[in-house]
Design a protein around this motif. Structure first.
Motif: not given
Length: 300
Positions: A122-129
């Motif tokens: 969630f933090r790296n592959n995407w930017h949810w965190i």
């Protein structure tokens, strides 16, 4: 028998527990047809960040046909994989009365590893965190989805990993006989034996997997530059999937990503392991699971 194009197998959880690889391995079998996209989101709860009003069960089960290839009614086993279904009430209610009576598969990962992989993803592959949010801050969050761009999985990491709670609800909805509960660690350690056993359960030839190469899909990673990753996220959702997309992805990952880091805090790991001890014991007893791979992972 219903003429609707509906799945025979739904991979319904858990998130970050190998469902993308499993979907690929199943879809590569000649007697299986996978949905056009691995995650259809067709049965998610309204209000979820994954909800797509134009392709949702609230418009009728007939819409499922648009999410499978046009030849999906040819007798092959139809499969889709949306691991968030594990926590969605709409999915349980829809699957309960679905005419095809699909099997529902849950592949579970040791909770501490699952939570850590979700954090990286969630933090790296995407930017949810947010990039600046530490792991211990995230697992202790009480902010809910609103603080994480509406992502309910990112907003409740501890609740997501409480597997026995979710599986009890699914058992009440569809019955234990329609559930397949297995371990990510078994799939990773001996994929051939794992897939042969699953193939037998599905009534398809296990021998396909004797010479299969078992590609790994959708692994979490760390990024060198979050600014570049934001550009990557924006672009990859617009590019058509295929050989060119895969080539660009390979170059990008070599340039801007590294393998996901370990937890880093033994104290945090111990606290999480203790938090899930009672739930894991109930899970093993109620669903007849040998969780020794989880204990071995914790001991290493």
């Amino acid at each position: 028998m219903s003429s609707l194009v509906l799945p025979d197998l739904i991979i319904a959880g858990a998130p970050k527990s190998g469902s993308t690889s499993l979907f690929r391995w199943l879809s590569d079998h000649p007697d299986v047809v996978g949905s056009l996209e691995k995650e259809t989101y067709f049965l998610v709860d309204p209000g979820s960040h994954m909800h797509r009003p134009d392709r949702h069960v609230s418009r009728g089960l007939e819409g499922y046909a648009n999410l499978f290839p046009t030849d999906a009614n040819d007798g092959r086993v139809r499969v889709e994989a949306t691991p968030a279904y594990m926590v969605h009430e709409t999915a349980r209610a829809a699957v309960q009365d679905m005419p095809s009576k699909p099997l529902v598969l849950f592949i579970l990962r040791e909770p501490v590893a699952q939570i850590k992989s979700s954090y990286d993803y969630f933090r790296n592959n995407w930017h949810w965190i947010p990039p600046g949010m530490r792991f211990d801050e995230w697992v202790g969050t009480t902010s809910g989805p609103a603080a994480f761009r509406g992502n309910e999985l990112a907003g409740d990491p501890m609740g997501t990993a409480n597997y026995v709670h979710h599986l009890r609800a699914w058992r009440d909805a569809v019955g234990a006989e329609r559930m397949i509960v297995c371990l990510f660690e078994d799939m990773r350690t001996n994929p051939k034996a794992f897939m042969r056993s699953l193939a037998e359960r599905l009534g398809i030839s296990p021998s396909h997997y004797d010479s299969y190469h078992f590609p790994i899909e959708n692994e979490s990673y760390a990024v060198r530059s979050h600014a570049l990753q934001r550009v990557n996220i924006a672009l990859r959702q617009r590019l058509p999937k295929g050989a060119v997309y895969n080539a660009i992805r390979t170059v990008y990952r070599a340039f801007n990503t590294t393998p996901a880091t370990r937890l880093g805090s033994e104290a945090a790991a111990r606290t999480l392991k203790e938090r899930f001890a009672a739930e894991n014991a109930a899970l093993a007893q109620e669903f007849d699971l040998d969780l020794s791979p989880w204990r071995e992972a914790n001991a290493s």
